[in-house]
Design an enzyme around this catalytic site. Structure first.
Site, PDB file in Angstrom:
ATOM      1  N   ASN A 201      75.423  77.871  19.284  1.00  0.00           N
ATOM      2  CA  ASN A 201      74.623  78.133  20.492  1.00  0.00           C
ATOM      3  C   ASN A 201      75.075  77.179  21.593  1.00  0.00           C
ATOM      4  O   ASN A 201      75.132  75.970  21.401  1.00  0.00           O
ATOM      5  CB  ASN A 201      73.139  77.911  20.186  1.00  0.00           C
ATOM      6  N   CYS A 206      71.488  82.321  22.267  1.00  0.00           N
ATOM      7  CA  CYS A 206      71.105  82.975  21.013  1.00  0.00           C
ATOM      8  C   CYS A 206      70.995  84.480  21.201  1.00  0.00           C
ATOM      9  O   CYS A 206      71.259  85.254  20.284  1.00  0.00           O
ATOM     10  CB  CYS A 206      69.797  82.401  20.495  1.00  0.00           C
ATOM     11  N   HIS A 453      63.388  82.860  21.448  1.00  0.00           N
ATOM     12  CA  HIS A 453      64.607  82.757  20.658  1.00  0.00           C
ATOM     13  C   HIS A 453      64.939  84.123  20.062  1.00  0.00           C
ATOM     14  O   HIS A 453      64.039  84.893  19.713  1.00  0.00           O
ATOM     15  CB  HIS A 453      64.391  81.721  19.553  1.00  0.00           C
ATOM     16  N   ASP A 470      70.973  83.484  12.384  1.00  0.00           N
ATOM     17  CA  ASP A 470      70.201  82.683  13.334  1.00  0.00           C
ATOM     18  C   ASP A 470      71.111  81.581  13.870  1.00  0.00           C
ATOM     19  O   ASP A 470      71.168  80.481  13.323  1.00  0.00           O
ATOM     20  CB  ASP A 470      68.986  82.087  12.622  1.00  0.00           C
TER      21      ASP A 470
END
Length: 1115
Positions: A201, A206, A453, A470
């Site tokens: 990131n 994200c 997020h 993630d």
């Protein structure tokens, strides 16, 4: 306090960013910059169930808080003490600042830390759906015992009564805290555990990472990207196809998470774009459009259409005549309604819903005139890869803001779009195609409208195993986590005391599906195809393998760093090249000289042979000096290496020279040149010999340059080397020169004149010292130089500063730049700005400092002569800025600072017009002075009319200002100052008369019957024994309301927000027992009726939500 389960893990990536509240930090700071503290959990490792709970904090009389910080009471979660900290007027910003704080941090043992996921919310008391909630997680420790949001929400919204955050001047804050046991984030290996790697990131990317993983895991798409023509001469940062190929290759073959900087650079993005969260849907469309264009004329032309393009038909069909109009359109994704739909099928039902065009809305059919008709959409064909964008965000026109829809919304593992006799499809659709789809990926948004997020659940091969991507982490997940837990809606907690009949606690889930990708079963084998190295261009494989080898080499170097010493060798040539260009003080920047990486056990004499090869200086002509850091922070050659030292290893020498124990050895290579300019053996150095370095200063050109070094005798005098110095400078041999010693430059410059008749030793000159010299200025020189001698020039260089000035009205644009000295005083700075602007009076300039964190002007301007020097104006805590904001005032700043400006709304006694007056008076003035001044500006109903000044807040009157009150302490920022005539009847109140507050209010059924005040409040006299019917008659006359309208009004006595409706026969005075007006705003006569005032029209850029900044790919 209610026990609750925690929200899913959330990495907050809000545009206002997360910061500890510390007064040392005022603005945005990316969470990624705190990587050592933001510890995340790994889902497939055993983690203790977190202790969690919700804490609700009601703050009464919120607008009256006059403290900078305000703490909640302590609450306990997971055995730890917590509290909420707010800055009611903002932590040096015009937003409410809010943090979660470890309440007993001062008393905890050394080295304590705890990890918590938490959300903070300002509850909207009108409707919970408009509650502002922000989520994050943090590793709390002694240095960062609080964490949260400096810019939680704008104060203007918070204090706006129509927004519903404050009710009866009470603010409700909620904190949901889940304390987790810390799991070692760094030890988790995604590749080893899952076979896949994540994406790094960059700050707030994200949203892009989740989309890229989804596209990468469509193998047909990946294969097409690999087959886009690129060449070995292309640079990834300038070519989207090559950057995407590179990224996909690394995702496929790398063992570690992959960076996306090359790709974002190929988009033409700068760092700011990487810290600005955008919309996944928009990025998906823009990226696919770009790739479609880049694929044209290549072997993969049309791939985007083949994968993602479907078609639908818009139709209008007349009911009573034979006429039908159709229009075919293509789509790459479908936007489905979430609100009002329980699942995907309900959204498709709504998509194809037939609209009737009749009555006033009839359709004008060609040749048939106005006709009743039906209008709708039917699908002609669906694409092999179906992308469904769920409309989780929508604009609320009533609230004039964006809201997130967190409603429960289900989506199936298998989606049958041929259901119910192919009702979604046009009769012209190909009946041979079976539109049965399998879910491939679920993109999730966790958080609220102000930020959040993104992550993705993907089945790369459509097997039963789901994976969560993630950012850098990839974890295995079960189907429930990927599907049901992403439906959204509310979750009910199990009752803590089942034996009691207590109401189960529900909380909204802020993590929910945002985009779904389905793959058609009949196309599955084609799309989930094999992609191997044969699909990747040879030049790309070579390039990326070379990159990998370089990376491994650097990694190896780092791992073996303890075995090596870095030797930095400075030479005469380096000094000549750098002094006067890169540096002015000291002798050299060691980062810009030749460095050698030598094994520590290597003998120094062996190293000298390498130097001989590099510089062409035979070993016997080399003499090396060690550098030393002096107490005054200068860095100079100290002494030559001894023959015995040269027999040692470089590792031992480094330890001798460097007490800081870093891996570097810094040396100065002394090479003596003969008359033929070839190297010769260096002369023997005795204790009497001193090595001096010389710089020459030209005051006319304002230039300083290095001209060489000389050995002098300690007992000798400067006068003995003047001829030599003139020769080195190219001056006549008899030129008069002045000598100065450059002693230090931090924190201030020290440069002293050298007496030419005193010995070098007596002048305390030693090895490595620097002597600056210049021509002696003629006694009667008509030539004026800005910096006539060496000390003044060095002082100038040390303190010079280019300042970028911006108009306060346009804080993003540089207006002009000025080269100033940090030592300039306040008057000198504003004088230079005034001169630049062509302004005669510099005192009309007002300056405002720059906030380095928020990249905005600070809230408070600089007071007149409030800072002594320019250097103070540019410092923002521990950072130095080069930006100042200016404004040109209509009066001088000293004069303005003695004045107070108040905005007063004047209400005429008989006219409806309200006029805002800006009144500027000396600070020591009183309210009486304000009213006197106002009388001269307004129209009065009669010459003897008296005025009063009221404080109106949330459509209630909180105060009548005494005429003797000083205006200095009156704040008109958040509440209204209202001036009005005092009615004659109020001046002559009878003994039993009461002066009461009368407010307008309404109750919104959709907002829990909450009382909302609106309109203009006023005072009203009621008489002893007077009935409501009599009072109503006088109020109707006062407000001039028509009978028809007035008949709809209800009257109530309100105390602390609770209405008690009155009958016409009720005696009004019996309800109002208090005689004083002050503090009586919570007891009032309420007039309930609809608010007919026009609502504020929606402005194009009002309250743009975080994602609304358009995504642009520039290349």
């Amino acid at each position: 306090m209610t026990v609750m389960t925690p929200p899913p893990p959330i990495d907050q990536e809000d545009e206002d960013m997360l910061v500890p509240h510390s007064d040392l930090v005022e603005g945005p700071q990316p969470m990624e910059a705190q990587a050592d503290t933001a510890v995340s959990t790994v889902e497939n490792q055993p983690v203790e169930d977190p202790a969690s709970s919700r804490f609700t904090w009601q703050i009464e009389n919120f607008s009256r808080l006059n403290t900078k910080k305000h703490y909640s009471e302590v609450f306990i979660v997971g055995g730890y003490k917590w509290r909420v900290l707010i800055f009611p007027k903002g932590n040096n910003v015009d937003h409410l600042s809010m943090y979660l704080d470890v309440a007993d941090s001062a008393n905890l043992p050394y080295g304590w830390s705890r990890f918590a996921q938490f959300s903070l919310a300002v509850v909207n008391q009108g409707s919970n759906r408009y509650t502002v909630r922000k989520d994050t997680q943090h590793q709390f420790n002694v240095r960062e015992s609080d964490w949260g949001f400096t810019s939680f929400m704008p104060l203007s919204e918070l204090y706006d009564i129509s927004k519903g955050f404050l009710h009866n001047d009470t603010l409700v804050i909620e904190a949901e805290v889940a304390v987790r046991k810390v799991v070692d984030y760094w030890s988790y290996d995604s590749k080893k555990e899952t076979g896949y790697v994540g994406l790094k990131n960059q700050g707030a990317t994200c949203y892009m990472n989740s989309l890229l993983q989804t596209l990468y895991h469509i193998p047909y798409f990946r294969k097409a990207v690999y087959h886009m023509p690129t060449t070995e001469n292309d640079m990834p940062s300038g070519s989207i196809p090559l950057a995407l190929q590179s990224l996909f290759y690394k995702l496929q073959y790398s063992d570690n998470s992959v960076a996306t900087k090359e790709l974002t650079k190929s988009f033409g993005w700068d760092t700011y774009d990487s810290f600005m969260q955008h919309d996944v849907q928009e990025l998906n469309r823009v990226l696919c459009e770009k790739l479609e264009v880049k694929m044209k004329g290549t072997v993969v032309e049309g791939t985007i259409q083949q994968l993602f393009e479907g078609h639908h038909m818009n139709y209008i069909e007349c009911i009573n005549v034979d006429y039908k109009s159709t229009r075919k359109e293509s789509f790459y994704d479908l936007q489905l309604d979430v609100k009002g739909c329980r699942d995907v099928y309900a959204s498709f039902d709504k998509y194809v819903e037939v609209e009737r065009l009749e009555g006033d809305n009839k359709y004008h059919a060609e040749q048939h005139g106005l006709q009743d008709a039906k209008k709708g959409v039917l699908f002609i064909d669906f694409p092999p890869v179906l992308q469904l964008q769920l409309k989780r965000f929508e604009y609320d026109f009533m609230r004039d803001t964006m809201v997130k829809i967190n409603d429960r919304y289900e989506f199936p593992l298998q989606l049958d779009l041929d259901r119910e006799n192919r009702k979604y499809l046009s009769p012209d659709a190909d009946s041979r195609v079976r539109n049965l789809y399998t879910l491939h990926s679920v993109l999730v948004h966790s958080g609220g409208v102000h930020g959040g997020h993104y992550y993705a659940f993907i089945r790369p091969t459509l097997s039963d195993q789901w994976l969560k991507f993630d950012d850098e982490r990839v974890t295995k997940e079960d189907m429930k986590r990927a599907l049901e837990e992403q439906y959204g809606g509310e979750e009910e907690l199990p009752q803590t005391n089942p034996g009691f009949n207590n109401t189960p606690f529900k909380f909204t889930k802020y993590s929910n599906a945002y985009m779904l990708v389905y793959i058609r079963d009949s196309d599955k084998d084609k799309i989930i195809c094999n992609v191997d190295e044969q699909d990747i261009a040879e030049h790309l494989r070579v390039r990326l393998k070379k990159e990998q080898e370089e990376k491994e080499h650097k990694k190896k170097e780092k791992a073996e760093a303890h075995l090596y010493t870095i030797i930095k060798v400075a030479r005469n040539e380096d000094l000549a090249e750098q002094i006067g260009r890169d540096i002015y003080f000291d002798l050299v920047d060691h980062d810009k000289v030749r460095s050698f990486r030598i094994q520590k056990q290597t003998a120094f004499n062996v190293f000298k042979e390498e130097v001989a090869k590099e510089f062409g200086i035979p070993v016997q002509y080399q003499r090396f000096w060690l550098w030393a850091k002096r107490q005054n922070h200068t860095y100079r050659p100290n002494r030559p290496l001894t023959p015995q030292e040269e027999t040692q290893s470089v590792g031992m020498l480094r330890e001798v020279s460097n007490k800081a124990h870093n891996a570097e050895l810094k040396l100065f290579l002394e090479v003596e040149l003969g008359q033929d300019l070839l190297p010769i053996e260096p002369p023997e150095k005795t204790k009497e010999d001193i090595l001096l370095f010389f710089k020459l200063y030209d005051p006319v050109k304002e230039e300083l340059r290095y001209i060489g070094r000389i050995f002098v005798k300690g007992s000798g005098k400067p006068s003995e080397i003047l001829t030599k110095l003139n020769e080195m400078a190219g001056f006549p041999s008899n030129q008069e020169i002045e000598l100065y010693e450059e002693i230090k430059f931090e924190p201030s410059v020290m440069c002293e004149h050298i007496d030419k008749k005193v010995s070098f030793r007596s002048s305390q000159l030693e090895d490595g010292d620097i002597v600056c010299f210049q021509k002696s200025p003629p006694v009667e020189s008509g030539q004026q130089c800005r910096y006539p001698d060496v000390p003044s020039f060095l002082e100038y260089v040390h303190n010079r500063q280019v300042v970028h000035f911006r108009s306060l009205e346009k804080p993003k644009e540089d207006d002009f730049c000025l080269e100033l000295s940090k030592l300039f005083n306040y008057d000198e700075v504003v004088e230079r700005v005034a001169r630049q602007l062509g302004l005669d009076d510099p005192s009309k300039i007002r300056l405002t400092p720059h906030n380095c964190y928020s990249q905005q002007p600070k809230p408070a301007p600089i007071k007149y002569r409030g800072m002594e020097h320019l250097s103070e104006m540019l410092v923002h805590y521990n950072q130095t800025s080069d930006i100042l904001y200016y404004e040109v005032l209509d009066i001088s700043l000293p004069e303005l600072q003695w004045l107070k400006t108040l905005k007063v709304a004047y209400h005429h006694a008989t006219k409806e017009d309200v006029v805002i007056h800006s009144i500027r008076l000396p600070k020591h003035s009183t309210v009486g002075d304000v009213l006197l001044h106002l009388k001269s500006k307004v129209e009065l109903s009669h010459p003897d009319a008296e005025l009063r000044l009221l404080e109106v807040f949330y459509h209630k009157i909180y105060k009548i200002f005494p005429t003797s009150e000083k205006i200095e302490n009156i704040n008109d920022q958040y509440w209204t100052l209202r001036a009005e005539e005092i009615p004659e009847e109020e001046k002559n109140l009878g003994l039993n008369d009461r002066l009461i507050h009368v407010y307008h209010f309404t109750k919104d059924t959709s907002q829990n019957q909450m009382v909302q005040n609106f309109g203009e409040p006023f005072f009203f006299i009621i008489h002893e024994g007077e009935t409501l019917a009599e009072v109503k008659g006088r109020i109707q006359k006062k407000l001039q309301v028509s009978d028809e309208e007035f008949s709809k009004w209800k009257f109530a006595f309100l105390s602390l927000g609770r209405p008690e409706y009155l009958l016409d026969s009720d005696i009004v005075s019996s309800r109002f027992q208090r005689r004083d007006v002050y503090g009586a705003w919570e007891q009032y006569l309420g007039l309930e009726h609809s608010d007919s005032a026009p609502k504020r029209a929606y402005a194009a850029n009002q309250n743009r939500h975080t994602f609304e900044k358009p995504v642009k790919i520039y290349n």
